[in-house]
Design a protein around this motif. Structure first.
Motif, PDB file in Angstrom:
ATOM      1  N   TYR A 342       1.050  -1.692   0.219  1.00 53.93           N
ATOM      2  CA  TYR A 342       0.066  -0.056   0.014  1.00 53.93           C
ATOM      3  C   TYR A 342       0.887   1.570  -0.232  1.00 53.93           C
ATOM      4  CZ  TYR A 342      -3.844  -3.231   0.355  1.00 53.93           C
ATOM      5  OH  TYR A 342      -4.925  -3.895  -0.313  1.00 53.93           O
ATOM      6  N   ASN A 343       2.043   0.813   0.686  1.00 52.95           N
ATOM      7  CA  ASN A 343       2.771   2.500   0.216  1.00 52.95           C
ATOM      8  C   ASN A 343       3.148   2.421  -1.590  1.00 52.95           C
ATOM      9  OD1 ASN A 343       3.788   3.417   2.458  1.00 52.95           O
ATOM     10  ND2 ASN A 343       5.256   1.837   3.015  1.00 52.95           N
ATOM     11  N   ARG A 344       3.027   1.445  -1.879  1.00 58.30           N
ATOM     12  CA  ARG A 344       3.644   1.560  -3.366  1.00 58.30           C
ATOM     13  C   ARG A 344       2.407   2.611  -4.436  1.00 58.30           C
ATOM     14  NH1 ARG A 344       6.730  -2.975  -3.638  1.00 58.30           N
ATOM     15  NH2 ARG A 344       4.188  -3.950  -3.964  1.00 58.30           N
ATOM     16  N   GLU A 345       0.930   1.717  -3.993  1.00 59.19           N
ATOM     17  CA  GLU A 345      -0.017   2.014  -4.291  1.00 59.19           C
ATOM     18  C   GLU A 345      -0.692   3.523  -4.170  1.00 59.19           C
ATOM     19  OE1 GLU A 345      -4.491   0.123  -3.763  1.00 59.19           O
ATOM     20  OE2 GLU A 345      -2.798  -1.427  -4.598  1.00 59.19           O
ATOM     21  N   LEU A 350       5.873   5.001   4.518  1.00 56.46           N
ATOM     22  CA  LEU A 350       5.046   4.723   6.253  1.00 56.46           C
ATOM     23  C   LEU A 350       6.855   3.755   6.198  1.00 56.46           C
ATOM     24  CD1 LEU A 350       3.476   6.025   8.089  1.00 56.46           C
ATOM     25  CD2 LEU A 350       2.301   5.555   5.859  1.00 56.46           C
ATOM     26  N   ARG A 351       8.057   3.492   7.314  1.00 55.62           N
ATOM     27  CA  ARG A 351       8.800   3.093   7.512  1.00 55.62           C
ATOM     28  C   ARG A 351       8.685   1.606   7.794  1.00 55.62           C
ATOM     29  NH1 ARG A 351      12.506   7.769   7.612  1.00 55.62           N
ATOM     30  NH2 ARG A 351      12.238   6.985   9.954  1.00 55.62           N
ATOM     31  N   GLY A 352       7.248   1.889   8.978  1.00 50.87           N
ATOM     32  CA  GLY A 352       7.312   0.808   9.814  1.00 50.87           C
ATOM     33  C   GLY A 352       6.673   0.825  10.290  1.00 50.87           C
ATOM     34  N   PHE A 353       6.557  -0.321  11.559  1.00 51.02           N
ATOM     35  CA  PHE A 353       5.937  -0.461  12.934  1.00 51.02           C
ATOM     36  C   PHE A 353       6.287   0.326  14.251  1.00 51.02           C
ATOM     37  CE2 PHE A 353       4.434  -2.865   9.708  1.00 51.02           C
ATOM     38  CZ  PHE A 353       3.213  -2.519   9.580  1.00 51.02           C
ATOM     39  N   THR A 354       5.711   0.902  15.157  1.00 52.16           N
ATOM     40  CA  THR A 354       6.150   1.353  16.580  1.00 52.16           C
ATOM     41  C   THR A 354       5.719  -0.072  17.257  1.00 52.16           C
ATOM     42  OG1 THR A 354       3.954   1.769  17.825  1.00 52.16           O
ATOM     43  CG2 THR A 354       5.381   3.754  16.652  1.00 52.16           C
ATOM     44  N   LYS A 355       6.647   0.039  18.492  1.00 54.76           N
ATOM     45  CA  LYS A 355       6.483  -1.090  19.039  1.00 54.76           C
ATOM     46  C   LYS A 355       5.070  -1.224  19.631  1.00 54.76           C
ATOM     47  CE  LYS A 355       9.633  -2.121  22.628  1.00 54.76           C
ATOM     48  NZ  LYS A 355      10.504  -1.342  23.800  1.00 54.76           N
ATOM     49  N   GLU A 374      -5.114  -6.896   6.748  1.00 53.85           N
ATOM     50  CA  GLU A 374      -5.384  -6.441   5.423  1.00 53.85           C
ATOM     51  C   GLU A 374      -5.970  -4.218   5.125  1.00 53.85           C
ATOM     52  OE1 GLU A 374      -5.732  -7.713   1.651  1.00 53.85           O
ATOM     53  OE2 GLU A 374      -5.104  -6.316   0.264  1.00 53.85           O
ATOM     54  N   ASN A 375      -6.764  -4.664   5.481  1.00 60.31           N
ATOM     55  CA  ASN A 375      -7.751  -3.192   5.378  1.00 60.31           C
ATOM     56  C   ASN A 375      -7.284  -2.376   6.578  1.00 60.31           C
ATOM     57  OD1 ASN A 375      -9.099  -4.564   3.876  1.00 60.31           O
ATOM     58  ND2 ASN A 375     -10.955  -5.249   5.156  1.00 60.31           N
ATOM     59  N   ARG A 376      -6.802  -3.209   7.809  1.00 57.06           N
ATOM     60  CA  ARG A 376      -5.853  -2.359   9.168  1.00 57.06           C
ATOM     61  C   ARG A 376      -4.694  -1.644   8.292  1.00 57.06           C
ATOM     62  NH1 ARG A 376      -8.603  -2.479  13.455  1.00 57.06           N
ATOM     63  NH2 ARG A 376     -10.142  -4.297  14.286  1.00 57.06           N
ATOM     64  N   ILE A 377      -4.070  -2.244   7.748  1.00 54.01           N
ATOM     65  CA  ILE A 377      -2.879  -1.725   7.188  1.00 54.01           C
ATOM     66  C   ILE A 377      -3.297  -0.653   6.487  1.00 54.01           C
ATOM     67  CG2 ILE A 377      -0.901  -2.062   6.228  1.00 54.01           C
ATOM     68  CD1 ILE A 377      -0.867  -3.523   8.683  1.00 54.01           C
ATOM     69  N   LYS A 378      -3.993  -1.092   5.151  1.00 50.79           N
ATOM     70  CA  LYS A 378      -4.479  -0.487   3.979  1.00 50.79           C
ATOM     71  C   LYS A 378      -4.786   0.701   4.660  1.00 50.79           C
ATOM     72  CE  LYS A 378      -7.767  -0.358  -0.174  1.00 50.79           C
ATOM     73  NZ  LYS A 378      -7.855  -0.825  -0.990  1.00 50.79           N
ATOM     74  N   ARG A 379      -5.730   0.769   5.689  1.00 49.45           N
ATOM     75  CA  ARG A 379      -6.146   2.448   6.180  1.00 49.45           C
ATOM     76  C   ARG A 379      -5.100   3.434   7.329  1.00 49.45           C
ATOM     77  NH1 ARG A 379     -11.013   0.512   9.475  1.00 49.45           N
ATOM     78  NH2 ARG A 379      -9.279  -0.042  11.028  1.00 49.45           N
TER      79      ARG A 379
END
Ligand code: ATP
Ligand code: MG
Length: 455
Positions: A342-345, A350-355, A374-379
């Motif tokens: 989704y970064n590409r799309e 977004l470089r990653g996730f917090t702890k 998938e939906n949570r990450i996309k949002r």
């Protein structure tokens, strides 16, 4: 550095790192006719290793200039494993450095054997190491081909690795495959992967959702109809079976198929022949059938809502997709995959996730499985202020502890489990357990002591 004469071309070589020439000879003799190469120092060992094709290393930890310590040996171990982590290193330990040998296993050595060396046990450990190496290599090869053929199928867990292997094997056949799993576990993705990696990949995969088509239309959707077969049938229409000829038909939500149609489907599966609705001509096609459902099909059979004979026809091979919460480590692996996607799309970075976000990903129960993830990450990718995705962005609360990835803890657990099993199988007989585990009796006693301490 000495090479034994018996190196066969292409055979797997063992690297023996031992400064005592007498012991070197003894082991070469024990493992004869295994192609072997011997080294007496760290430098020689690493040079021999670089020469290539070494899968198994037998390593004495006490090497010059520290023959009474383990520093040189451990350096060899670390150097080898950092270059080729798949190498199976068997440690030779004197009684005095038993702790060090256990420590070496914690650092990634395959196993250890105490001096004086029992030739039979050494042979067993080497055999086991070879078998393990081959199995792992087979897995890697399988995984590599799987990844090529199923580019969108992402996993890291052993549970899904097994499923990927099943798909790979089953794809070559024409067996009917039933894919079961909760909603969002990837049933459709698996059906597509199966088709893509089958010899039918050049023909079509035709999907039909048995739940979304009204009962009175489903039959003609599947089998087609002749002109005038019913009101509104103004021309002859091909059904999905005909369209899928030479390819694959994917019957999604098969649990929702009306009972009357189940009988017709069964007849088709038995004969691969059918008639269009309103037609007399018997047609035959060459179709492979994959079906899927998130319903408990066996229970429907018991309740009389699904034909048992049809169930067995569809279920020649069953693929049961575990829910995401039961796949070790997959939530994070998939989260990173979807972040990249989704970064590409959405041209985001977004470089990653917090702890906290990582903890939340690992502890959430995922009732909607991969689709929910998938939906949570996309949002989150769209909404986050970045640079890292937070638990808030995912609309998850962070609870629970992170998954323990400490290799030593896991190896100790595995060791304990194998020990208990070996003792159970041999009815508490330590000699038998030692044989089963490919280690010596004293080693079994040591393990028993160690695991009592950690219990
Ligand atoms: N292992 C996986 N790797 C990458 N993407 C996946 C994986 N599993 C599922 N997905 C994605 O998750 C979504 C849901 O998958 P899919 O539609 O195959 O699930 P399903 O089991 O058929 O769900 P349902 O029962 O609701 O029909 C899709 O976008 C799919 O691409
Ligand atoms: Mg589906």
């Amino acid at each position: 550095m000495t090479r034994t004469d018996n190196k066969k071309d292409g055979a797997k070589r063992i690297l023996l790192v031992e400064d005592d020439v007498g012991l070197q000879r003894q082991m070469q003799w024990t493992l004869d006719p295994h192609p072997m190469i011997a080294a007496g120092t760290r430098a020689e060992a690493l040079r021999a290793f670089e020469d290539g094709d070494i899968r198994i290393v037998i390593l004495d930890l006490g090497l010059p200039p520290d023959p009474d310590g383990a520093t040189e040996g451990l350096r060899v171990l670390d150097a080898i494993l950092s270059r080729a982590p798949q190498t199976k290193v068997i440690i030779l330990s004197g009684n005095a450095d038993h702790e060090v040998a256990v420590n070496a296993v914690g650092r990634g050595a395959f196993d250890f054997i105490s001096k004086p060396i029992d030739g039979e046990i050494l042979k067993l450990i080497v055999q086991r190491a070879e078998r393990m190496y081959d199995l792992e290599e087979e897995n890697r090869a399988l995984r590599a081909t799987t990844d090529k053929r199923m580019p969108g199928f992402v996993f890291g867990s052993s549970q899904m690795q097994q499923i990927a292997q099943t798909i790979e094997r089953v794809a070559r056949t024409d067996a009917s495959v039933l894919v079961l799993g909760e909603s969002g576990t990837g049933k459709e993705l698996i059906a597509r992967a199966l088709h893509e990696s089958s010899p039918r990949a050049n023909a079509k995969l035709v999907a039909i959702n048995c739940a979304s088509i009204p009962e009175n239309l489903l039959e003609s959707e599947l089998f087609g109809h002749e002109r005038g077969a019913f009101t509104g049938a103004i021309k002859q229409t091909l059904g999905k079976f005909e369209i899928a000829d030479k390819g694959t038909l994917f019957l999604d939500e098969i649990g929702d198929m009306p009972v009357a149609l189940q009988a017709k489907l069964l007849r088709f599966l038995q004969s691969r022949q059918f008639e269009r609705v309103g037609g007399r001509q018997v047609l035959s096609v060459n179709v492979r059938v994959i079906s899927a459902t998130n319903q408990p099909l066996q229970q429907l059979v018991q309740e009389g809502r699904f034909r048992e004979d049809l169930y067995y026809r569809l279920n020649e091979i069953r693929v049961e997709l575990p829910p995401l919460r039961d796949r070790d480590g997959d939530a994070v692996v998939l989260a990173q995959h979807f972040r990249n996607l989704y970064n590409r799309e959405h041209s985001r970075n977004l470089r990653g996730f917090t702890k906290e976000a990582l903890l939340a990903l690992q502890s959430h129960r995922w009732p909607g499985n991969v689709r929910e993830l998938e939906n949570r990450i996309k949002r989150a990718v769209i909404m986050s202020d970045g640079p890292l995705i937070t638990a808030d962005d995912l609309e998850l609360v962070c609870e629970g502890k992170p998954r323990n990835l400490n290799l030593r803890d896991h190896m100790r657990e595995l060791e304990g489990a194998l020990l208990r099993e070996a003792l159970a199988v041999s009815d508490g007989n330590v000699s038998k357990a030692a044989k089963l585990m490919g280690i010596s009796r004293p080693q079994v006693y040591n393990l028993m002591g160690a695991h009592k301490r950690h219990a």
